[in-house]
Design an enzyme around this catalytic site. Structure first.
Site, PDB file in Angstrom:
ATOM      1  N   GLY A   1       3.262  -6.136  -4.930  1.00 58.90           N
ATOM      2  CA  GLY A   1       4.218  -5.293  -4.468  1.00 58.90           C
ATOM      3  C   GLY A   1       4.239  -5.092  -2.983  1.00 58.90           C
TER       4      GLY A   1
ATOM      5  NE  ARG B   1      12.998  -7.944   4.272  1.00 60.24           N
ATOM      6  CZ  ARG B   1      14.129  -7.793   4.470  1.00 60.24           C
ATOM      7  NH1 ARG B   1      14.554  -6.379   4.248  1.00 60.24           N
ATOM      8  NH2 ARG B   1      15.115  -8.778   4.714  1.00 60.24           N
TER       9      ARG B   1
ATOM     10  CG  ASP C   1      -4.916   6.209  -0.233  1.00 55.89           C
ATOM     11  OD1 ASP C   1      -4.455   5.149   0.312  1.00 55.89           O
ATOM     12  OD2 ASP C   1      -6.018   6.843   0.221  1.00 55.89           O
TER      13      ASP C   1
ATOM     14  NE  ARG D   1       5.102  -4.607   8.288  1.00 53.38           N
ATOM     15  CZ  ARG D   1       4.275  -5.227   7.474  1.00 53.38           C
ATOM     16  NH1 ARG D   1       3.112  -5.495   8.136  1.00 53.38           N
ATOM     17  NH2 ARG D   1       4.294  -5.366   6.465  1.00 53.38           N
TER      18      ARG D   1
ATOM     19  CG  ASP E   1       0.127 -11.976  -1.039  1.00 49.50           C
ATOM     20  OD1 ASP E   1      -0.361 -10.981  -0.419  1.00 49.50           O
ATOM     21  OD2 ASP E   1      -0.859 -13.060  -1.353  1.00 49.50           O
TER      22      ASP E   1
ATOM     23  CG  ASP F   1       1.838  -8.931   5.298  1.00 45.69           C
ATOM     24  OD1 ASP F   1       2.240  -8.309   5.670  1.00 45.69           O
ATOM     25  OD2 ASP F   1       1.824  -9.471   4.381  1.00 45.69           O
TER      26      ASP F   1
END
Length: 551
Positions: free
Chosen positions: A169, A172, A185, A243, A320, A330
């Protein structure tokens, strides 16, 4: 499992309707030595000489009040089914692309640690002055939603370290949404946030396709992290990076639908991505999916070649983490290679070296095999071609000669044997005059001094000089200018990021600001960067630094 319950990083998509304002960089001082410098080069890089920078922008057409700034998630909500279950909690999601998710705000007090004026003004059409307001702190940290925002969390899957990891998950949104954790968390810490802010902006100014970072906000909220997964849990401070990207869809966005046999939804997502981001492919073309895959293969090959040409190792090349638009996304345990080593691994979690810098092309091929199946041979051929052309440019070579590949491979082997610094070896070759090369005069060129200790260096240098001498309509100055335009003098080395992180932890944001300014012009010699030692031999303690997936 999809975790959608707290904010890590905010994602704001740059819609095509935004009108950009072209600007350079800034100097927050009234120092008379800080002057503007116009630049109209096609690669958006300044000329190769030393100077300081200052913003040179017009306030015309900029939005001065955040209440007038509107975003929209309408296109995504209308295009795809939304998860019927509400609430921020871990769950398996089926037959949808997104879940609605209201972010949990960072706990105050909040402080703006850094901001990219280039992103704020050029992409978002906001007057940078708005970033100094409390409203901006609240909008960019998740405690308040911009007008029109419907935060969405994106469902995707992925192959991680070679194995199918199932449903993952990640946040987006077409407009303002959140980047959410897969478990834990749901918070980012200052350490990882400083690295992402600085590196995404640095990569942009290195002309490598990347997501962008608009701002970095830090808080006093405690976050518990076991940085190296060794049981040594420490308390760190939470942070948020705002971002941007044209799209956050990644290979895993399609993988999860294929794995779940949600074929209609897979086709719908493919059509959406093609229509929105691949205008050269006609929607009614019967071969549009094949054309799409072929385009992704070519662009991914080019992206990886660009990574390698600046010595960048992503660190976690899972499917991913690979963008369908072939941009760098990422940022985690990345690293810029210092001593040349094709087995360089920045991620201490990568015990087998699967994602070493030299393995990135093969990993890209693996990822494309998972996405594209029969198109796997395309990357191999394309990758070799891209790598060859980029490294020819780094050596200032024009035209094509049969031994060019050998000349490149010869140099890289010597660099590996001597552990020569990757960035500065190419940069100092760019800065050395023909006379200096002939005389092997490498005074104050520490990287070339190290390389020249190789017993075969003279043989290589003679081959290189002879190759340059055969280039027609070329001269020493032109060669140096060409090479300096593709060989950066400054990259975000881990020791530089670590220094900035340490100061940021003490609410001193000066080095983040300095690095952001310097890395915005990586190909230009800058006085403040030289004073900080950013082009000098890395300090001895830098060799002891380690980063992990927690970074």
């Amino acid at each position: 499992m999809l975790s959608v319950y707290k904010v890590l990083v905010f994602a704001l998509v740059a819609a095509s309707s935004f009108t950009p304002v072209y600007v350079l960089d800034f100097c927050q001082t009234t120092d008379p030595d800080c002057h503007s410098q116009d630049n109209t080069a096609s690669n958006n890089q300044p000329s190769s000489h030393t100077f300081k920078f200052r913003w040179n922008t017009s306030a015309a057409n900029l939005i001065h009040d955040l209440d007038q700034f509107r975003v929209s998630c309408k296109k995504l909500i209308e295009a795809f089914p939304i998860d019927e279950v509400d609430g921020n909690f871990v769950r398996t999601v089926k037959n949808c692309i997104f879940s609605k998710s209201i972010p949990t705000p960072l706990k105050g007090p909040l402080r703006l640690a850094a901001v990219s004026k280039d992103v704020i003004e050029e992409i978002l059409d906001l007057d940078a002055a708005v970033t100094q307001s409390d409203d901006f702190l609240h909008y960019a940290s998740g405690s308040r939603l911009l007008a029109g925002s419907v935060p969405l969390a994106h469902r995707y899957g992925g192959h991680q370290f070679g194995y199918w990891a199932g449903q993952l998950g990640d946040g987006r949104a077409h407009s303002l949404g959140q980047y959410t954790n897969r478990s834990g968390d749901g918070r980012a810490v200052i350490r990882s946030s400083v690295r992402e802010f600085l590196c995404s902006e640095a990569m942009h100014f290195l002309s490598v396709p990347t997501s962008r970072a608009a701002s970095l906000i830090v808080s006093e909220e405690p976050v518990f992290r076991d940085q190296f997964y060794n049981g040594n849990v420490k308390t760190e401070r939470g942070a948020v990076v705002l971002r941007l990207a044209k799209s956050w869809f990644r290979f895993g966005s399609l993988e999860i639908l294929a794995q779940s046999k949600e074929i209609d939804l897979l086709r719908k997502l493919l059509n959406f991505v093609i229509d929105e981001h691949f205008p050269s492919i006609k929607s009614n073309d019967p071969d549009k999916y094949l054309m799409f895959y072929s385009t992704v293969v070519n662009q991914t090959a080019h992206l990886i070649a660009q990574w390698m040409s600046v010595g960048f190792a992503h660190g976690v090349c899972n499917t991913d983490n690979f963008s369908l638009l072939s941009i760098t996304i990422d940022y985690g345990p990345f690293g810029f290679m210092e001593s040349y080593n094709p087995n360089f691994v920045p991620n201490t979690s990568d015990d087998e070296g699967r994602y070493s810098i030299g393995a990135q092309a093969n990993v890209g091929l693996f990822n494309l095999e998972k996405l594209l199946g029969a198109l796997s041979p395309v990357l191999s051929n394309k990758q070799q071609k891209e790598f060859h052309q980029l490294f020819k440019a780094k050596l200032g070579l024009l035209g094509e000669e049969i031994d060019d590949g050998y000349l490149i491979a010869f140099l890289l082997k010597m660099m590996e044997d001597t552990q020569a610094d990757f960035t500065m070896t190419f940069r100092q070759l760019s800065e050395a005059s023909a006379e200096q090369l002939h005389n092997r005069d490498f005074t104050q060129m520490w990287a070339l001094e190290e390389l020249s200790s190789h017993k075969l260096f003279s043989d290589w240098l003679n081959m290189y000089l002879q190759r340059l001498s055969r280039q027609q309509n070329d001269n020493n100055v032109n060669r140096q200018d060409r090479m300096k335009s593709v060989n950066p003098r400054y990259v975000l080395r881990n020791w530089m990021a670590e220094s900035a992180i340490g100061k940021t932890e003490m609410n001193d944001f000066s080095e983040v600001e300095l690095l952001h300014r310097v890395l915005s012009f990586p190909f230009v010699t800058q006085e403040t960067a030289e004073e900080a030692g950013y082009a000098a031999r890395p300090p001895p303690w830098a060799q002891r630094l380690k980063v992990s997936c927690s970074s």
